[in-house]
Design a protein around this motif. Structure first.
Motif, mmCIF file in Angstrom:
data_model
loop_
_atom_site.group_PDB
_atom_site.id
_atom_site.type_symbol
_atom_site.label_atom_id
_atom_site.label_comp_id
_atom_site.label_asym_id
_atom_site.label_seq_id
_atom_site.Cartn_x
_atom_site.Cartn_y
_atom_site.Cartn_z
ATOM 1 N N LEU A 189 0.734 -1.434 -0.044
ATOM 2 C CA LEU A 189 -0.018 -0.022 -0.026
ATOM 3 C C LEU A 189 0.696 1.262 0.025
ATOM 4 C CD1 LEU A 189 -3.323 0.333 2.038
ATOM 5 C CD2 LEU A 189 -1.569 2.196 1.990
ATOM 6 N N PHE A 233 3.817 2.227 -1.180
ATOM 7 C CA PHE A 233 4.708 2.613 -2.134
ATOM 8 C C PHE A 233 4.161 3.562 -3.146
ATOM 9 C CE2 PHE A 233 6.266 -1.620 -0.547
ATOM 10 C CZ PHE A 233 7.576 -1.318 -0.406
ATOM 11 N N THR A 278 5.543 7.093 -3.528
ATOM 12 C CA THR A 278 6.074 8.031 -4.745
ATOM 13 C C THR A 278 5.310 8.986 -5.601
ATOM 14 O OG1 THR A 278 5.306 5.868 -5.947
ATOM 15 C CG2 THR A 278 7.678 5.726 -5.470
ATOM 16 N N LEU A 289 7.470 -0.896 -7.564
ATOM 17 C CA LEU A 289 8.172 -1.179 -6.084
ATOM 18 C C LEU A 289 7.136 -2.099 -5.157
ATOM 19 C CD1 LEU A 289 9.385 2.373 -5.167
ATOM 20 C CD2 LEU A 289 11.010 0.513 -5.208
ATOM 21 N N ALA A 306 7.274 -5.620 -6.579
ATOM 22 C CA ALA A 306 8.570 -6.378 -6.182
ATOM 23 C C ALA A 306 8.383 -6.925 -4.571
ATOM 24 C CB ALA A 306 9.843 -5.576 -6.238
ATOM 25 N N LEU A 308 14.660 -5.026 -9.807
ATOM 26 C CA LEU A 308 15.458 -3.791 -9.314
ATOM 27 C C LEU A 308 16.154 -3.070 -10.478
ATOM 28 C CD1 LEU A 308 16.714 -2.820 -6.572
ATOM 29 C CD2 LEU A 308 18.699 -4.156 -7.261
ATOM 30 N N ILE A 339 13.570 -1.074 -12.068
ATOM 31 C CA ILE A 339 13.137 0.282 -11.119
ATOM 32 C C ILE A 339 14.144 1.141 -11.314
ATOM 33 C CG2 ILE A 339 13.038 1.177 -8.712
ATOM 34 C CD1 ILE A 339 12.013 -1.880 -7.993
#
Lengths: 344, 302, 305
Positions: B178, B180, B184, B229, B232, B286, B289
């Motif tokens: 939740l 992330f 951002t 994110l 992941a 990663l 991202i």
């Protein structure tokens, strides 16, 4: 104390910031390091302070003859004022100024530190703000705190990086006059970096003009303004007209030898009415900007239709009774030509 | 200068402590992270390719990949949608309790996953706070779907219960992912000048056009980053899921759980093989991202 | 990856002036957005938090408090505190060192280093535990070393064997796994902060004659202290709450290698719900404290910005 820079070279990767620069800064004088951005002036200042190393194997920095090239910044006894002041934001004005005294190996007694700090704050006229934090000060006040902090360690050389760069125009003017008077009081060898030619010419004893990693000319403000050593200096210090020498035969230019360019400042151009038999470069007056003590005239050469700027006094303008689209002749009171291959 | 000279001669630096800090950083990083991580790959290298392949493509493992990837994706999508709305509300609207809601958004970062797992179970279990009403509804809904569209195995796909079944995995993974998207998006929204919308309005755009053509494109990079994110994080999550998933073999087992199962049977090779698959997936994410963040900054270079 | 996205608030922008504008969404959209957002927050955040405390107190305050008389619960609390007490300072020192060399200097491979520091965030907690089992377990490098007939350093093997120094299924493994999963928190917080602050103040201190340590303690540290604190509280929350990684290396020996989250699992699986939620409520309080301190730091950062 004098500063000698000898053959200093600095490269960042493939970019050359300083190309074997040599310079002697006179003791007790206020010297300006003047140049456009990217000319290497700040890099030179930081190398003198010990905040940057010159390239391996390049020359030396000497303070009063003594080699300090490998002396770390903290032991060179230089005062450095950063462009954005770099005041310690978590310390009061007092603590900022006292810092250099407190971190010394032989730390002075508390009372002595307080006494010195207050004297310095008085010198920069900030006594009443000792307990403020940097964020509570105006730009000009921060600038003076930075100066007091640099002076606290009793430096032998004072270095200022764009000292007025972050200030607005009005404060800028006040503060630079203040710095001039201040220098007259303390007579500390001072070197300051600026990109503003007006600032350098107004307050410095000596001006060092830099361009593209090299020093172009060193001299008093009057010398560099009146006798520019290169086209770059000519163009960098004030307005200038660049005219083909060939067109100027009989216009009073130095020695027009058929080739090359002639540099003439707008106020060195004399404007006379166009009459038969008169000598001078024929031109048509296009615009008159008469707001201010001097009138600026925009003229167009008859020969090649290129623009020339001239500056004459308002009185002269009235006397001549000029109007737009009048035909006039231009004579050069003073001009300078450089060999054609001289790169600008 | 020849390259060897450049390496052998340490560059002089003005600020002190470079050698000390970099040395310590590298030693500590190697001891805690790099050497143990490389162990996983080296041990997996000890397996024969056939063994490795057989382990990572066993039917029970394949089901777990599908569940882990599918539900993580779904949870990240839901978080992207609701996170966008939540971030918008937190930045643009003023209402009492806004600061508390703003602080609460980070709860999934701060609350231990095991606690989250049993708390969500207490809420959505058949006798739980909401579960006592919602659980029968879900079961009835899935049965109804199965009657209407019989070709799909709806019960197998969606589960028949909320907790102790596939929906539980979704609830837990939505919870952990939740913050992330919200976090951002928030700074981007705060920097987004209202003048931009006003400019669009003066040019004759209506509100819908302004939102979709001016505001949304500005948010898209951050939204995608937040989504990735959350995805992941959900992929690797274990603690909150095991309590609420029911962990039925071939149905609601997530991949990290299979690693634990193999370890409990002292099957280190099997555990390592699955772990390597997951590690590769995580590293790809990663990398993605990092690329996304570089891409999202491309407008903002001055 | 938590800190990756929790970084921006410290940079501190005041929120854009809202609500007074003419150009904004129509009222029904605003009401709809608010309702959806608040229901989402209520369902996924407020409700679970409330559930923890309500379930813990379901049988009354007496039963709740009794849960903490269990010596196993107390030993779990002790072990959790111990793991955090080692992992947090270790990662703190690392974070300061890493951010110093990354923010203050230029060197080749810097961006690779930054990515490597992020690695533990990208690794599933279960795998974080597994890699330590692979290194230190009976089947791992360390275990095989202890059994090796011809070790490179025989005295070390004897010394370790004589002390029965176990790592996996023992406290050192728990500490190591905790350190791994909380590894990036402080560094992740400090690197952007120090990069943003630049090095001018440090240079100024140097020209004034300060030594390297004086510059660090008197100039750098005061400037990063809030960022440092922020990183530490996040690091600590994760250290005390970690479940997956610790679960793999712990061996679940009651009273010895159980941390609080693992103890919650055991109690829950024994259907001792009140005790499970009681221990959980401590962890939830810790989470609330973390959120409170975090907001406080952010509020301070905004104010000083």
């Amino acid at each position: 104390m004098s500063v000698q820079v000898e053959n200093i070279r600095k490269t960042f990767g493939h970019y050359t910031a300083l190309a074997d620069v040599s310079l002697a800064v006179k003791s007790g004088k206020l010297t300006a390091l003047l140049g456009p951005s990217g000319s290497g002036k700040t890099t030179l200042l930081r190398i003198i302070a010990g905040l940057e190393h010159a390239d391996e194997g390049s020359g030396q920095i000497r303070f009063h003859g003594e080699d300090v090239t490998h002396v770390p910044a903290g032991r060179r006894r230089v005062g450095f004022v950063f462009q954005h002041y770099a005041l310690f934001r978590h310390m009061t004005v007092f603590e900022n100024v006292a810092f250099g005294l407190k971190v010394r190996r032989e730390r002075p007694a508390r009372a002595e530190i307080a006494d010195r700090v207050h004297r310095l704050l008085k010198l920069v006229q900030l006594e009443s703000l000792a307990e403020r934090y940097p964020s509570q000060l105006s730009g000009g006040q921060r600038q003076r705190v930075a100066l007091a902090r640099a002076l606290a360690v009793e430096p032998k050389v004072l270095l200022l990086d764009e000292p007025f760069g972050a200030l607005d125009a009005k404060v800028r003017k006040e503060l630079r006059r203040w710095l001039r008077r201040f220098h007259d009081e303390i007579h500390l060898t001072t070197l300051f970096v600026t990109h503003d030619q007006e600032e350098a010419l107004e307050i410095a004893d000596e001006v060092v003009i830099m361009n593209q990693a090299k020093i172009e000319q060193v001299g008093t403000p009057q010398e560099v303004y009146d006798r520019p050593a290169s086209p770059f200096v000519y163009q960098f210090l004030g307005n200038v007209n660049v005219l083909p020498a060939a067109a100027l035969a009989g216009a009073g230019a130095g020695r027009p030898d058929g080739g090359g360019l002639v540099y003439v400042r707008p106020h060195d151009i004399e404007v006379v009415p166009h009459a038969a038999g008169e000598s001078g470069l024929p031109a048509i007056l296009r615009y008159i900007h008469a707001a201010g003590p001097q009138a600026r005239l925009t003229l167009e050469q008859v020969v090649n239709r290129e623009t020339v700027e001239a500056e004459i006094s308002r009185a002269e303008l009235d006397r001549l009774g000029l109007r737009a689209n009048d035909l006039v002749r231009l004579r050069l009171r003073q001009s300078r030509s450089f060999a054609e291959d001289y790169a600008i | 200068m020849s390259p060897t000279l450049a390496v052998s001669r340490p560059r002089r630096r003005i600020l002190p402590g470079f050698g000390l800090s970099l040395g310590f950083t590298l030693v500590y990083l190697s001891l805690i992270v790099l050497i143990p991580l490389s162990a996983a790959f080296l041990r997996a290298g000890g397996l024969s390719l056939a063994d490795f392949w057989a382990t990572v493509t066993a039917p029970r493992v394949l089901v777990s990949y599908r569940l882990s990837f599918g539900v993580s994706l779904l949870a990240a999508l839901v978080n992207a949608g609701f996170g966008l709305i939540l971030a918008w509300v937190l930045v643009r609207y003023r209402f009492p309790g806004r600061r508390i809601v703003d602080a609460l958004v980070d709860l999934p970062f701060a609350l231990p996953t095991a606690v989250a797992g049993i708390a969500l179970t207490a809420i959505y279990a058949p006798n739980g706070w909401l579960g006592r009403w919602l659980d029968p509804l879900w079961g009835a809904g899935v049965r109804r779907l199965a009657e209407w569209v019989p070709v799909v195995d709806w019960a197998g796909l969606l589960g028949t219960k909320l907790a102790f079944d596939r929906p539980g995995v979704f609830l837990a993974l939505t919870f952990v992912g939740l913050p992330f998207v919200v976090r951002t998006l928030q700074p981007v929204l705060e920097e987004l000048e209202p003048e931009l919308e006003e400019a669009a309005a003066t040019l004759g755009a209506n509100r819908w056009q302004t939102m979709t053509r001016v505001v949304f494109p500005e948010l898209r990079p951050a939204l995608i980053t937040g989504f990735t994110l959350a995805f992941a994080r959900a992929l690797g999550e274990y603690g909150s899921v095991v309590f609420i998933a029911g962990n039925q073999p071939m149905h609601s087992e997530i991949t990290p759980l299979l690693i634990i199962n193999k370890l409990e049977q002292y099957d280190y090779r099997g555990a390592t093989a699955i772990a390597v698959v997951m590690l590769v997936a995580s590293f790809v994410l990663l990398l993605l991202i990092n690329l996304l963040q570089r891409w999202s900054r491309r407008y903002h270079r001055v | 990856m938590a800190a990756l996205v929790t970084t921006p608030p410290l940079a501190g922008q005041p929120p854009a002036a809202a609500g007074r504008r003419v150009v904004r969404n129509p009222a029904w959209v605003r009401v709809l957005f608010m309702t959806v957002a608040l229901l989402f927050v209520a369902g996924f955040l407020v409700l679970p938090l409330a559930a923890v405390f309500a379930e813990a107190l379901r049988k009354g305050l007496g039963a709740y408090l009794d849960s903490f008389r269990d010596p196993d619960a107390l030993s779990a609390i002790r072990l959790t505190l111990l793991a955090a007490a080692v992992a947090v300072p270790a990662n703190l020192v690392f974070g300061v060192a890493a951010s110093w060399c990354i923010a203050k200097f230029d060197f080749r491979g810097k961006s690779v280093l930054i990515t490597l520091i992020d690695l533990p965030f990208a690794v599933s907690p279960v795998i974080s535990g597994l890699i330590y089992v692979l290194v230190f377990g009976a089947q791992g490098w360390y275990g095989q070393y202890l059994d090796a007939a011809d070790p490179a350093l025989p005295w070390l093997q004897q010394w370790l064997a004589a002390r029965d120094f176990k790592i996996i299924f023992a406290v050192p493994g728990i500490v190591l796994a905790t350190t791994f999963v909380t590894f990036p928190f402080v560094a992740r917080e400090l690197i952007p902060l120090m990069q943003q602050q630049g090095s001018d103040e440090e240079y100024a201190a140097l020209t004034l004659g300060a030594s390297g340590w004086q510059t660090f303690w008197r100039i750098t540290l005061p400037n990063i202290k809030w960022g440092l604190f922020y990183g530490v509280i996040l690091c600590n929350a994760r250290a005390m709450g970690e479940f997956g990684a610790v679960s793999v290396v712990s061996g679940h020996i009651r009273g010895e290698t159980n941390t609080m989250p693992l103890h919650v699992e055991i109690l829950y699986n024994e259907y001792n719900f009140v005790a499970a939620f009681a221990v959980s409520s401590l962890l939830a309080l810790l989470a609330l404290l973390t959120l409170f301190l975090k907001s406080l730091v952010e509020w301070r950062a905004r104010k000083s910005a």
